[in-house]
Write a protein that holds these residues in place. Structure first.
Motif, PDB file in Angstrom:
ATOM      1  N   PHE A 106       0.841  -1.198   0.000  1.00  0.00           N
ATOM      2  CA  PHE A 106       0.000   0.000   0.000  1.00  0.00           C
ATOM      3  C   PHE A 106       0.876   1.248   0.000  1.00  0.00           C
ATOM      4  CE2 PHE A 106      -2.312   3.263   2.484  1.00  0.00           C
ATOM      5  CZ  PHE A 106      -3.441   3.415   1.686  1.00  0.00           C
ATOM      6  N   ALA A 107       1.940   1.216   0.792  1.00  0.00           N
ATOM      7  CA  ALA A 107       2.835   2.370   0.885  1.00  0.00           C
ATOM      8  C   ALA A 107       3.624   2.584  -0.395  1.00  0.00           C
ATOM      9  CB  ALA A 107       3.782   2.192   2.071  1.00  0.00           C
ATOM     10  N   LEU A 108       4.166   1.504  -0.964  1.00  0.00           N
ATOM     11  CA  LEU A 108       5.025   1.627  -2.141  1.00  0.00           C
ATOM     12  C   LEU A 108       4.233   1.830  -3.427  1.00  0.00           C
ATOM     13  CD1 LEU A 108       7.845   1.432  -3.465  1.00  0.00           C
ATOM     14  CD2 LEU A 108       7.511  -1.045  -3.574  1.00  0.00           C
ATOM     15  N   LEU A 150      -8.087  -1.075   3.823  1.00  0.00           N
ATOM     16  CA  LEU A 150      -7.249  -0.774   2.661  1.00  0.00           C
ATOM     17  C   LEU A 150      -5.875  -1.426   2.735  1.00  0.00           C
ATOM     18  CD1 LEU A 150      -7.941   3.036   2.019  1.00  0.00           C
ATOM     19  CD2 LEU A 150      -8.645   1.105   0.594  1.00  0.00           C
ATOM     20  N   GLN A 151      -5.418  -1.723   3.935  1.00  0.00           N
ATOM     21  CA  GLN A 151      -4.070  -2.270   4.093  1.00  0.00           C
ATOM     22  C   GLN A 151      -4.076  -3.763   4.453  1.00  0.00           C
ATOM     23  OE1 GLN A 151      -1.194   0.518   5.925  1.00  0.00           O
ATOM     24  NE2 GLN A 151      -2.961   1.855   6.300  1.00  0.00           N
ATOM     25  N   GLY A 163      -3.825  -6.175  -7.026  1.00  0.00           N
ATOM     26  CA  GLY A 163      -4.971  -5.739  -7.811  1.00  0.00           C
ATOM     27  C   GLY A 163      -5.620  -4.496  -7.247  1.00  0.00           C
ATOM     28  N   GLN A 164      -5.759  -4.447  -5.919  1.00  0.00           N
ATOM     29  CA  GLN A 164      -6.334  -3.263  -5.300  1.00  0.00           C
ATOM     30  C   GLN A 164      -5.440  -2.046  -5.515  1.00  0.00           C
ATOM     31  OE1 GLN A 164      -8.358  -2.765  -1.222  1.00  0.00           O
ATOM     32  NE2 GLN A 164      -6.253  -2.136  -0.790  1.00  0.00           N
ATOM     33  N   CYS A 165      -4.129  -2.226  -5.400  1.00  0.00           N
ATOM     34  CA  CYS A 165      -3.216  -1.091  -5.589  1.00  0.00           C
ATOM     35  C   CYS A 165      -3.348  -0.511  -6.997  1.00  0.00           C
ATOM     36  CB  CYS A 165      -1.780  -1.531  -5.322  1.00  0.00           C
ATOM     37  SG  CYS A 165      -1.393  -1.732  -3.566  1.00  0.00           S
ATOM     38  N   GLY A 166      -3.542  -1.376  -7.991  1.00  0.00           N
ATOM     39  CA  GLY A 166      -3.772  -0.887  -9.344  1.00  0.00           C
ATOM     40  C   GLY A 166      -5.039  -0.057  -9.429  1.00  0.00           C
ATOM     41  N   LYS A 167      -6.082  -0.501  -8.736  1.00  0.00           N
ATOM     42  CA  LYS A 167      -7.339   0.238  -8.732  1.00  0.00           C
ATOM     43  C   LYS A 167      -7.185   1.565  -8.003  1.00  0.00           C
ATOM     44  CE  LYS A 167     -10.644   1.212 -10.209  1.00  0.00           C
ATOM     45  NZ  LYS A 167     -10.844   1.185 -11.665  1.00  0.00           N
TER      46      LYS A 167
END
Length: 273
Positions: A106-108, A150-151, A163-167
């Motif tokens: 999530f951070a990166l 979220l994390q 996948g979530q990070c892409g969204k």
């Protein structure tokens, strides 16, 4: 002479892109975690006779303090940034929390992109045709976002995390263009296709086997570069565009919902405070 900033610039597509720009006579700033890989980029630049046009900044961009340090360093030494390529990511088979208390992906993959885009806005606005290129996986449904987690504190799944990070990158781009309606900066979301890169990360046995098969099936880096450079060399006229390989994605539909983008932006601001 253009100035190009590349996060994740010491590996795979990021490194290949950096060397391409050096061959063209441009100035390049690459950011990466690994000092040995960074030195390899510097050595390659020296072989090209471009050692005065390359800058390597070693930093762990999963740490907010490191992002801010790097952004301040770039802003203090470069009046203009023509292209910002957001390519840093790192696969983790198991959940890892940074010393600052954030889940590392999530951070990166998200917070770093947020900080770099907004943090270098003044430098981007000084360029003739500025562009931010986010190497993510645009599209997909909003349902993949765990708004209440979220994390991934519960039920960590690395594929779902990526996948979530892409969204989140999609919504970041929407919020960015809404925040700066008068800017000349063009925001491009791009998945260049499965590519035989280094696939950096920490894998369990099952993930490592899957990655090896992906590496065997992946297109050469040169093929991905063609798709990347197409948008960097000729930024689109629209403030926000998205592409899956060569196919444009509608950025005005539900997956790019402005209310969801505002919601994420508000949550992000609270987290960063």
């Amino acid at each position: 002479m253009k100035t190009v900033v590349i996060t994740g610039g010491t590996d795979g597509m990021g490194k290949a892109l950096a060397l391409t720009y050096l061959r063209r006579g441009e100035q390049v700033v690459v950011i990466g975690t690994n000092a040995r890989k960074g030195q390899a980029v510097l050595d390659a630049a020296t072989e090209l006779g471009a050692d005065r046009r390359i800058e390597f900044i070693q930093a762990d961009l999963s740490l907010l303090a490191e992002n801010r340090r790097v952004i301040d360093q770039i802003a203090s030494t470069h009046q203009a940034v023509d292209a910002l390529v957001l390519g840093a990511r790192y696969f983790r088979a198991t959940r890892f929390v940074t010393t600052e208390g954030f889940e590392a992906n999530f951070a990166l993959f998200y917070l770093s992109r947020y900080l770099f885009g907004h943090g270098l806005m003044a430098q981007l606005d000084q360029a003739a045709a500025p562009v931010i290129l986010d190497l993510a996986g645009p599209g997909g449904e909003l349902s993949r976002i765990r708004w209440d987690d979220l994390q991934f504190a519960q039920g960590y799944n690395p594929d779902e995390v990526m996948g979530q990070c892409g969204k989140l990158s999609d919504l970041l781009a929407v919020a960015f263009t809404r925040r700066y309606p008068a800017t000349r900066v063009r925001y491009v979301l791009l998945h260049p296709g499965l590519t035989a890169t280094g696939f950096t990360g920490e894998y369990d046995a099952a993930s490592a086997e899957l990655v090896e098969r992906m590496r065997e099936r992946g297109q050469p880096i040169e093929a991905a570069l063609v798709r990347i450079l197409r948008h960097l060399d000729n930024p689109p006229t629209a403030p926000l565009t998205a592409f899956m390989q060569d196919n444009p994605i509608d950025v005005h539909g539900g997956p790019f919902d402005s209310a969801a983008a505002d919601r994420l932006s508000e949550l992000t601001s609270k987290l960063l405070r």
